[in-house]
Design a protein around this motif. Structure first.
Motif, PDB file in Angstrom:
ATOM      1  N   THR A   1      -5.089 -17.821  -0.930  1.00  0.00           N
ATOM      2  CA  THR A   1      -4.097 -17.608  -1.975  1.00  0.00           C
ATOM      3  C   THR A   1      -2.943 -16.793  -1.407  1.00  0.00           C
ATOM      4  N   ALA A   2      -1.771 -17.106  -1.851  1.00  0.00           N
ATOM      5  CA  ALA A   2      -0.574 -16.415  -1.366  1.00  0.00           C
ATOM      6  C   ALA A   2      -0.505 -15.008  -1.951  1.00  0.00           C
ATOM      7  N   GLN A   3      -0.010 -14.077  -1.137  1.00  0.00           N
ATOM      8  CA  GLN A   3       0.164 -12.708  -1.583  1.00  0.00           C
ATOM      9  C   GLN A   3       1.616 -12.313  -1.358  1.00  0.00           C
ATOM     10  N   PRO A   4       2.175 -11.539  -2.268  1.00  0.00           N
ATOM     11  CA  PRO A   4       3.534 -11.045  -2.038  1.00  0.00           C
ATOM     12  C   PRO A   4       3.558 -10.098  -0.831  1.00  0.00           C
ATOM     13  N   VAL A   5       4.668 -10.073  -0.146  1.00  0.00           N
ATOM     14  CA  VAL A   5       4.811  -9.210   1.025  1.00  0.00           C
ATOM     15  C   VAL A   5       4.610  -7.745   0.652  1.00  0.00           C
ATOM     16  N   SER A   6       5.069  -7.346  -0.539  1.00  0.00           N
ATOM     17  CA  SER A   6       4.910  -5.944  -0.954  1.00  0.00           C
ATOM     18  C   SER A   6       3.434  -5.545  -1.014  1.00  0.00           C
ATOM     19  N   GLU A   7       2.559  -6.469  -1.448  1.00  0.00           N
ATOM     20  CA  GLU A   7       1.120  -6.180  -1.481  1.00  0.00           C
ATOM     21  C   GLU A   7       0.559  -6.048  -0.077  1.00  0.00           C
ATOM     22  N   ILE A   8       1.005  -6.912   0.817  1.00  0.00           N
ATOM     23  CA  ILE A   8       0.516  -6.875   2.193  1.00  0.00           C
ATOM     24  C   ILE A   8       0.924  -5.576   2.868  1.00  0.00           C
ATOM     25  N   VAL A   9       2.184  -5.180   2.692  1.00  0.00           N
ATOM     26  CA  VAL A   9       2.670  -3.937   3.299  1.00  0.00           C
ATOM     27  C   VAL A   9       1.916  -2.752   2.723  1.00  0.00           C
ATOM     28  N   THR A  10       1.702  -2.732   1.413  1.00  0.00           N
ATOM     29  CA  THR A  10       0.955  -1.643   0.775  1.00  0.00           C
ATOM     30  C   THR A  10      -0.463  -1.576   1.325  1.00  0.00           C
ATOM     31  N   ASP A  11      -1.112  -2.740   1.484  1.00  0.00           N
ATOM     32  CA  ASP A  11      -2.467  -2.765   2.039  1.00  0.00           C
ATOM     33  C   ASP A  11      -2.504  -2.246   3.472  1.00  0.00           C
TER      34      ASP A  11
ATOM     35  N   ASN B   1      10.114  10.127 -11.496  1.00  0.00           N
ATOM     36  CA  ASN B   1       8.862   9.422 -11.760  1.00  0.00           C
ATOM     37  C   ASN B   1       9.091   7.955 -12.102  1.00  0.00           C
ATOM     38  N   ALA B   2      10.159   7.656 -12.838  1.00  0.00           N
ATOM     39  CA  ALA B   2      10.466   6.262 -13.167  1.00  0.00           C
ATOM     40  C   ALA B   2      10.811   5.480 -11.910  1.00  0.00           C
ATOM     41  N   GLU B   3      11.561   6.095 -11.016  1.00  0.00           N
ATOM     42  CA  GLU B   3      11.917   5.406  -9.776  1.00  0.00           C
ATOM     43  C   GLU B   3      10.693   5.178  -8.896  1.00  0.00           C
ATOM     44  N   LEU B   4       9.816   6.159  -8.816  1.00  0.00           N
ATOM     45  CA  LEU B   4       8.599   6.006  -8.017  1.00  0.00           C
ATOM     46  C   LEU B   4       7.680   4.943  -8.605  1.00  0.00           C
ATOM     47  N   ALA B   5       7.593   4.887  -9.923  1.00  0.00           N
ATOM     48  CA  ALA B   5       6.738   3.880 -10.568  1.00  0.00           C
ATOM     49  C   ALA B   5       7.228   2.468 -10.300  1.00  0.00           C
ATOM     50  N   SER B   6       8.539   2.314 -10.127  1.00  0.00           N
ATOM     51  CA  SER B   6       9.084   0.974  -9.900  1.00  0.00           C
ATOM     52  C   SER B   6       9.116   0.593  -8.419  1.00  0.00           C
ATOM     53  N   ASP B   7       8.784   1.520  -7.529  1.00  0.00           N
ATOM     54  CA  ASP B   7       8.822   1.242  -6.087  1.00  0.00           C
ATOM     55  C   ASP B   7       7.497   0.615  -5.648  1.00  0.00           C
ATOM     56  N   PRO B   8       7.526  -0.593  -5.098  1.00  0.00           N
ATOM     57  CA  PRO B   8       6.273  -1.253  -4.712  1.00  0.00           C
ATOM     58  C   PRO B   8       5.568  -0.583  -3.531  1.00  0.00           C
ATOM     59  N   LEU B   9       6.268   0.208  -2.740  1.00  0.00           N
ATOM     60  CA  LEU B   9       5.645   0.883  -1.602  1.00  0.00           C
ATOM     61  C   LEU B   9       4.962   2.182  -1.983  1.00  0.00           C
TER      62      LEU B   9
END
Length: 117
Positions: free
Chosen positions: A9-19, A84-92
């Motif tokens: 299954t395809a994963q978004p790049v943001s998920e891969i980088v976070t992992d 906090n709002a900016e951090l919550a929206s940051d995928p990293l």
């Protein structure tokens, strides 16, 4: 004979980088970097910031201008909300590194207190 690859299954790049950050143990450092970046962007006090330190939900900021410090103290709650709002929206930004002492998650509160010196 060629090698056959199985489709996954395809994963978004943001998920891969976070992992990758999590697996290499870099989440804590990346979170600090993102918090400090958010501080500079939202407060506009980057040029006046001498020291910055983050621990246990508290963001310690040392400023070289008492005038800027007093202006920011007036806006402290607004600054915390925006950071906090900016951090919550940051995928990293890793929310796993922001657990409370009892192990529960604070879903939208990463920086709990701003201490200006």
């Amino acid at each position: 004979m060629g090698i056959k690859l199985r489709r996954k299954t395809a994963q978004p790049v943001s998920e891969i980088v976070t992992d990758v950050f999590k697996s290499m143990g870099l989440s804590y450092g990346m979170n600090n970097h993102l918090i400090f970046e958010a501080w500079e962007r939202i407060s506009g006090a980057g040029p006046y910031t001498v020291k910055r330190f983050f621990r246990d939900g508290k963001l310690y900021i040392t400023l070289n201008s008492s005038v800027v410090r007093s202006q920011l103290q007036i806006q402290e709650s607004i600054l915390l909300e925006k950071i906090n709002a900016e951090l919550a929206s940051d995928p990293l930004f890793s929310t796993e590194a922001s657990k409370r002492t009892d192990g529960q998650m604070d879903p939208k509160i990463f920086v709990k207190q701003l201490i200006l010196k």
